[in-house]
Write an enzyme that holds these catalytic residues in place. Structure first.
Site, PDB file in Angstrom:
ATOM      1  N   LYS A  48       0.855  -1.361   0.018  1.00 38.62           N
ATOM      2  CA  LYS A  48       0.059  -0.109   0.078  1.00 38.62           C
ATOM      3  C   LYS A  48       0.730   1.163   0.100  1.00 38.62           C
ATOM      4  CE  LYS A  48      -4.000   1.865   2.677  1.00 38.62           C
ATOM      5  NZ  LYS A  48      -4.826   1.443   3.731  1.00 38.62           N
ATOM      6  N   SER A 123      -9.645   1.285   2.503  1.00 40.78           N
ATOM      7  CA  SER A 123      -8.876   2.301   1.816  1.00 40.78           C
ATOM      8  C   SER A 123      -7.776   1.375   1.128  1.00 40.78           C
ATOM      9  CB  SER A 123      -7.999   3.361   2.625  1.00 40.78           C
ATOM     10  OG  SER A 123      -7.319   2.720   3.596  1.00 40.78           O
ATOM     11  N   SER A 147     -10.045  -1.071   6.873  1.00 38.47           N
ATOM     12  CA  SER A 147      -9.339  -0.679   5.346  1.00 38.47           C
ATOM     13  C   SER A 147      -8.459  -2.051   4.858  1.00 38.47           C
ATOM     14  CB  SER A 147      -8.053   0.324   5.582  1.00 38.47           C
ATOM     15  OG  SER A 147      -8.831   1.692   5.405  1.00 38.47           O
TER      16      SER A 147
HETATM   17  N1  GLN Z   1     -13.175   3.456   5.993  1.00 39.85           N
HETATM   18  C1  GLN Z   1     -12.469   3.818   7.084  1.00 39.85           C
HETATM   19  C2  GLN Z   1     -12.406   5.375   7.232  1.00 39.85           C
HETATM   20  O1  GLN Z   1     -12.657   5.840   6.151  1.00 39.85           O
HETATM   21  C3  GLN Z   1     -11.355   2.877   7.560  1.00 39.85           C
HETATM   22  C4  GLN Z   1     -10.182   3.722   7.040  1.00 39.85           C
HETATM   23  C5  GLN Z   1      -8.875   2.624   7.390  1.00 39.85           C
HETATM   24  O2  GLN Z   1      -9.030   1.624   7.938  1.00 39.85           O
HETATM   25  N2  GLN Z   1      -7.631   3.317   7.019  1.00 39.85           N
HETATM   26  O3  GLN Z   1     -11.553   5.933   7.837  1.00 39.85           O
END
Ligand code: GLN
Length: 447
Positions: A48, A123, A147
């Site tokens: 990532k 994400s 994410s």
């Molecule tokens: N969807 C969650 C957010 O928008 C999780 C993001 C993540 O785990 N980095 O914060």
């Protein structure tokens, strides 16, 4: 695998990745000079783009870091390299890991290879999608509120959010430091790779004090340790009730698969579930606003353009996307004198309640089960203008982050996952459960 075979495999994956239309990588690697021997020898990996890989561009999918090159390896990255992995490139993601769809990337969304026109999740969108597309064998993402589990479910791969503090965050760009950590993903059927990744990256690191008391996992050796007749699962009934009929159906089929093999299943309600989403978002905003202070236009951004400090700050903020800016504003408000007791302190106490309830449930069982995401992946663009409906998708993943316990997802349908949570340091047992499904011939695709 011989080293020359590994290099040939890498070259062909690199060719495929260059030709792919899936937008799963922001930056691709060069051919590796040598491939170290090790338990992960020859495994082609996506990383990532919020992890530092020495000498490679690291954008966090933000325009502000478009030309930034990382000067060192994140601890997780250096450990994966020493274990024999070959890094194919830096995966697309939501900007600074903010999102559940991949659509907040400054480089456009990664596409879901299984469901055209649907989001890949986020994400860690490009990480899951590149594995599902067969470009990477496995990937390292980060999970703050889901994410890794969200895109793993949406792309039907396996993913594990480890116990908080078990894997070093050094070299991972913060979204929310008390909630997140590196989290591995792999193709369905590749639990052994996931186990070996955890064994490689877990354990203490002097550069991240939260790992001081951490132990290395022993996941490869314990991969066959799931004993169905000695296992009890608590199923969170009010979590299932929040899900679409399609998700609930796929989930129940997986639960029956376990029950038929002797696992004891008990249905319960989790009363603090309704607190999880607001607690997560308030705390994440607060920590994120603080972490983003470094993007003041002086250290990163268009330095040297003759700006005054105030102009540099304004310029830097103009390079951030709308969701990132929204979170900085909200986090600044929540931690202001005005917002502190109304929002921040209440969120901390809600976090305690969620954590306490999960901990007490886990004293009575081996795993807690619920679906990973409440509905199948939505269409690209469908929720882009409505952040609250996007946040709602995280309802079932954020509880594990609030309490720091491990949680994994495995596919139970196309774009649908079964989530298993275990007690602190139960990472290995989650991988063993995934392996049990595989060993017993679990078919997540309906014939
Ligand atoms: N969807 C969650 C957010 O928008 C999780 C993001 C993540 O785990 N980095 O914060």
């Amino acid at each position: 695998m011989s080293s020359s075979h590994a290099r040939r495999l890498f070259s062909s994956r690199l060719r495929n990745a260059r030709m792919s239309q899936g937008n799963t990588f922001i930056t691709l690697s060069d051919e590796p000079a040598e491939v170290p021997e090790g338990p992960l020898h020859g495994v082609v990996l996506g990383i990532k783009d919020n992890f530092a890989v020495e000498g490679m561009r690291m954008t966090c999918a933000s325009r502000i870091l478009d030309s930034y090159t990382a000067p060192f390896d994140a601890t997780a990255v250096s450990r994966l390299k020493s274990a024999g992995c070959m890094i194919l490139g830096k995966n697309n993601m939501d900007e600074f890991a903010c999102g559940s769809s991949g659509e907040n990337s400054a480089y456009g969304p990664a596409l879901n290879p299984l469901l055209p026109g649907r989001v890949a999740g986020g994400s860690s969108s490009g990480s899951a999608a590149s594995v599902a597309e067969g470009l990477a064998d496995a990937a390292m993402g980060s999970d703050t509120g889901g994410s890794v589990r969200c895109p793993s479910a949406y792309c039907s791969v396996i993913g594990l959010k480890p116990t908080y503090g078990r894997v070093s965050r050094y070299g991972l760009v913060d979204l929310s430091m008390s909630l997140e950590g590196p989290a591995p993903m792999a193709a369905w059927g590749a639990e052994l790779t996931l186990a070996r990744m955890m064994d490689a990256v877990s354990g203490p690191d002097a550069r991240d004090q939260t790992t001081a008391f951490s132990t290395r996992t022993d996941a490869e050796r314990r991969i066959d340790s799931f004993e169905p007749r000695a296992t009890k699962v608590i199923l969170v009934q009010n979590a299932v009730e929040q899900c679409s009929a399609e998700v609930a159906g796929a989930f129940e089929r997986a639960i029956s698969f376990l029950a038929e093999r002797g696992v004891s299943i008990e249905r319960r309600r989790m009363s603090s579930l309704r607190l999880a989403l607001p607690a997560y978002y308030l705390l994440m905003y607060s920590e994120f606003a603080s972490a983003m202070q470094r993007f003041d236009g002086l250290k990163y951004g268009r330095r040297g353009a003759g700006f005054t400090p105030a102009e540099a700050m304004a310029d830097a903020r103009s390079l951030l996307g709308p969701e990132v800016r929204r979170r900085i504003l909200l986090g600044t408000y929540v931690t202001s004198r005005e917002g502190w007791s109304t929002w921040y302190e209440r969120a901390l106490s809600a976090r305690e309640q969620v954590s306490a309830e999960l901990t007490s449930m886990l004293q009575e069982c081996d795993y807690i089960a619920m679906p990973t995401m409440p509905a199948a992946p939505f269409a690209l663009g469908e929720r882009a203008s409505d952040p609250v409906s996007m946040y709602a998708a995280d309802i079932l993943t954020v509880p594990a982050n609030l309490s720091g316990i491990p949680a994994g997802t495995l596919p139970v349908g196309t774009g649908t996952g079964l989530q298993l949570l275990a007690g602190r340091n139960g990472d290995e047992s989650i991988i063993a459960a995934m392996h049990f499904f595989n060993r017993e011939g679990w078919k997540w695709r309906r014939e």
